[in-house]
Design a protein around this motif. Structure first.
Motif, PDB file in Angstrom:
ATOM      1  N   ASN A  53     -46.964  79.648  91.891  1.00 41.49           N
ATOM      2  CA  ASN A  53     -47.304  79.494  90.461  1.00 41.49           C
ATOM      3  C   ASN A  53     -46.003  79.444  89.490  1.00 41.49           C
ATOM      4  N   ILE A  54     -46.082  78.263  88.725  1.00 35.35           N
ATOM      5  CA  ILE A  54     -44.925  78.065  87.926  1.00 35.35           C
ATOM      6  C   ILE A  54     -45.499  78.054  86.367  1.00 35.35           C
ATOM      7  N   ALA A  55     -44.603  78.775  85.427  1.00 33.76           N
ATOM      8  CA  ALA A  55     -44.948  78.870  83.999  1.00 33.76           C
ATOM      9  C   ALA A  55     -44.000  77.872  83.464  1.00 33.76           C
ATOM     10  N   VAL A  56     -44.417  77.118  82.428  1.00 33.09           N
ATOM     11  CA  VAL A  56     -43.627  75.820  81.727  1.00 33.09           C
ATOM     12  C   VAL A  56     -43.537  76.300  80.408  1.00 33.09           C
ATOM     13  N   LEU A  57     -42.531  76.551  79.707  1.00 35.06           N
ATOM     14  CA  LEU A  57     -42.141  76.703  78.471  1.00 35.06           C
ATOM     15  C   LEU A  57     -41.489  75.434  77.693  1.00 35.06           C
ATOM     16  N   VAL A  58     -42.100  74.934  76.777  1.00 27.59           N
ATOM     17  CA  VAL A  58     -41.640  73.803  75.983  1.00 27.59           C
ATOM     18  C   VAL A  58     -41.014  74.232  74.682  1.00 27.59           C
ATOM     19  N   GLN A  86     -44.700  65.910  76.541  1.00 25.57           N
ATOM     20  CA  GLN A  86     -45.100  64.877  77.476  1.00 25.57           C
ATOM     21  C   GLN A  86     -44.361  65.348  78.818  1.00 25.57           C
ATOM     22  N   LEU A  87     -43.369  65.456  78.962  1.00 28.29           N
ATOM     23  CA  LEU A  87     -42.742  65.718  80.117  1.00 28.29           C
ATOM     24  C   LEU A  87     -43.336  66.961  80.931  1.00 28.29           C
ATOM     25  N   ALA A  88     -43.569  68.038  80.016  1.00 27.76           N
ATOM     26  CA  ALA A  88     -44.250  69.100  80.735  1.00 27.76           C
ATOM     27  C   ALA A  88     -45.620  68.692  81.293  1.00 27.76           C
ATOM     28  N   GLU A  89     -46.305  67.932  80.444  1.00 32.40           N
ATOM     29  CA  GLU A  89     -47.755  67.430  80.926  1.00 32.40           C
ATOM     30  C   GLU A  89     -47.575  66.520  82.254  1.00 32.40           C
ATOM     31  N   ILE A  90     -46.601  66.000  82.245  1.00 35.11           N
ATOM     32  CA  ILE A  90     -46.378  65.121  83.404  1.00 35.11           C
ATOM     33  C   ILE A  90     -46.224  65.875  84.601  1.00 35.11           C
ATOM     34  N   ALA A  91     -45.337  67.040  84.513  1.00 26.82           N
ATOM     35  CA  ALA A  91     -45.098  68.027  85.482  1.00 26.82           C
ATOM     36  C   ALA A  91     -46.533  68.452  86.059  1.00 26.82           C
ATOM     37  N   LEU A  92     -47.102  69.189  85.128  1.00 26.19           N
ATOM     38  CA  LEU A  92     -48.457  69.555  85.395  1.00 26.19           C
ATOM     39  C   LEU A  92     -49.449  68.369  86.141  1.00 26.19           C
ATOM     40  N   ALA A  93     -49.414  67.434  85.993  1.00 30.56           N
ATOM     41  CA  ALA A  93     -50.357  66.283  86.389  1.00 30.56           C
ATOM     42  C   ALA A  93     -49.875  65.833  87.618  1.00 30.56           C
ATOM     43  N   ASN A  94     -48.422  66.169  88.156  1.00 28.22           N
ATOM     44  CA  ASN A  94     -47.956  65.686  89.524  1.00 28.22           C
ATOM     45  C   ASN A  94     -47.624  66.689  90.187  1.00 28.22           C
ATOM     46  N   PRO A  98     -46.781  69.472  93.518  1.00 27.36           N
ATOM     47  CA  PRO A  98     -46.871  69.363  94.768  1.00 27.36           C
ATOM     48  C   PRO A  98     -47.896  70.107  95.170  1.00 27.36           C
ATOM     49  N   GLU A  99     -48.336  69.748  96.289  1.00 26.61           N
ATOM     50  CA  GLU A  99     -49.509  70.651  96.994  1.00 26.61           C
ATOM     51  C   GLU A  99     -49.184  72.069  97.130  1.00 26.61           C
ATOM     52  N   GLY A 100     -50.110  72.797  96.870  1.00 28.20           N
ATOM     53  CA  GLY A 100     -49.756  74.359  96.815  1.00 28.20           C
ATOM     54  C   GLY A 100     -49.057  75.028  95.808  1.00 28.20           C
ATOM     55  N   VAL A 101     -48.730  74.183  94.628  1.00 25.72           N
ATOM     56  CA  VAL A 101     -48.236  74.712  93.325  1.00 25.72           C
ATOM     57  C   VAL A 101     -49.096  74.558  92.369  1.00 25.72           C
ATOM     58  N   ASN A 102     -49.468  75.743  91.476  1.00 28.75           N
ATOM     59  CA  ASN A 102     -50.071  75.620  90.176  1.00 28.75           C
ATOM     60  C   ASN A 102     -49.186  75.780  89.125  1.00 28.75           C
ATOM     61  N   ALA A 103     -49.362  75.245  87.922  1.00 31.50           N
ATOM     62  CA  ALA A 103     -48.410  75.640  86.846  1.00 31.50           C
ATOM     63  C   ALA A 103     -49.439  75.543  85.607  1.00 31.50           C
ATOM     64  N   SER A 104     -48.700  76.082  84.629  1.00 30.31           N
ATOM     65  CA  SER A 104     -49.593  75.891  83.283  1.00 30.31           C
ATOM     66  C   SER A 104     -48.476  76.206  82.174  1.00 30.31           C
ATOM     67  N   ILE A 105     -48.634  75.520  80.977  1.00 31.53           N
ATOM     68  CA  ILE A 105     -47.864  75.566  79.975  1.00 31.53           C
ATOM     69  C   ILE A 105     -48.060  77.070  79.187  1.00 31.53           C
ATOM     70  N   VAL A 106     -47.070  77.882  78.884  1.00 31.36           N
ATOM     71  CA  VAL A 106     -46.972  79.016  78.389  1.00 31.36           C
ATOM     72  C   VAL A 106     -47.126  78.676  76.711  1.00 31.36           C
ATOM     73  N   GLU A 107     -48.185  78.892  76.194  1.00 34.07           N
ATOM     74  CA  GLU A 107     -48.474  78.666  74.632  1.00 34.07           C
ATOM     75  C   GLU A 107     -48.081  79.872  73.739  1.00 34.07           C
ATOM     76  N   GLY A 108     -48.101  79.655  72.497  1.00 32.69           N
ATOM     77  CA  GLY A 108     -47.617  80.911  71.720  1.00 32.69           C
ATOM     78  C   GLY A 108     -46.086  81.093  71.448  1.00 32.69           C
ATOM     79  N   LEU A 109     -45.175  80.268  71.811  1.00 35.56           N
ATOM     80  CA  LEU A 109     -43.757  80.530  71.451  1.00 35.56           C
ATOM     81  C   LEU A 109     -43.766  80.443  69.822  1.00 35.56           C
ATOM     82  N   GLY A 110     -44.158  79.536  69.094  1.00 34.71           N
ATOM     83  CA  GLY A 110     -44.281  79.514  67.681  1.00 34.71           C
ATOM     84  C   GLY A 110     -44.566  80.843  67.017  1.00 34.71           C
ATOM     85  N   VAL A 135     -38.486  73.257  79.466  1.00 31.19           N
ATOM     86  CA  VAL A 135     -38.472  71.846  78.777  1.00 31.19           C
ATOM     87  C   VAL A 135     -38.076  71.904  77.592  1.00 31.19           C
ATOM     88  N   THR A 136     -36.720  71.305  77.342  1.00 32.58           N
ATOM     89  CA  THR A 136     -36.085  71.568  75.946  1.00 32.58           C
ATOM     90  C   THR A 136     -35.562  70.116  75.396  1.00 32.58           C
TER      91      THR A 136
END
Length: 183
Positions: free
Chosen positions: A5-10, A21-29, A31-43, A78-79
């Motif tokens: 599992n990977i957390a993605v912070l934008v 968009q880069l973060a969303e590309i990461a989520l859409a592609n 690797p097998e066996g990997v889950n990821a999600s964007i952590v919302e609420g930073l603002g 992703v900065t």
């Protein structure tokens, strides 16, 4: 082996940002066996202040962000680059995630940094400062995860070119592989 599992912070709060968009590309592609999600609420995170970072009364916006990052195997930041450095929203999130000192949600986690920015250097300073900050915060920076995209050089396809999708996919694979090295 269980799923990774990977957390993605934008670091950009703008909904249509190139970095989002880069973060969303990461989520859409992934690797097998990997889950990821964007952590919302930073603002919604208040500026870090040790006076309000007190066990039992941590601001409500901080709790889900800390829990999301604490519960993953790795983190992808992703900065963009704002005035030659990382955006305040991302730096503030790193500050909250670095506490409590020595046992924060980032402590020992592999972290990769990618990003896009205007200009010919494609956000190099922002990515360098982000790696420095997250490393000091206790994370294990994965130096081989490196993508810099100069947004001024994007064509009508934007970030959705085969080359950029391939770079983002490879960056996530390298980050995922770095977890196996530490396990």
């Amino acid at each position: 082996m269980s799923e990774l599992n990977i957390a993605v912070l934008v670091g950009s709060l703008r909904a249509a940002s190139v970095n989002r968009q880069l973060a969303e590309i990461a989520l859409a592609n992934l690797p097998e066996g990997v889950n990821a999600s964007i952590v919302e609420g930073l603002g919604e995170l208040p500026f870090y202040n040790e006076d309000i970072d007190v066990e039992g009364s941590v601001p409500a916006a901080v709790v889900p962000v800390r829990e999301a990052v604490a519960g993953v195997d790795a983190v992808l930041l992703v900065t963009p680059e704002y005035n030659g450095t990382l955006p305040a929203v991302l730096k503030n999130a790193i500050d909250w995630l670095s506490r409590p000192y020595g046992a924060g949600a980032l402590s020992g986690k592999p972290v990769g940094v990618i990003g896009a920015a205007m200009g010919q250097y494609a956000g190099t300073w922002s990515r360098q400062d982000t790696r420095k900050s997250v490393g000091i915060a206790g994370a294990r920076v994965v130096e081989d995860v490196e993508i810099g995209i100069a947004t001024l050089q994007l064509d009508e396809a934007g970030v959705h070119t085969d080359a950029i999708v391939g770079q983002v996919t490879e960056a996530v694979r390298v980050l995922a592989d770095s977890v196996a090295v530490t396990v």
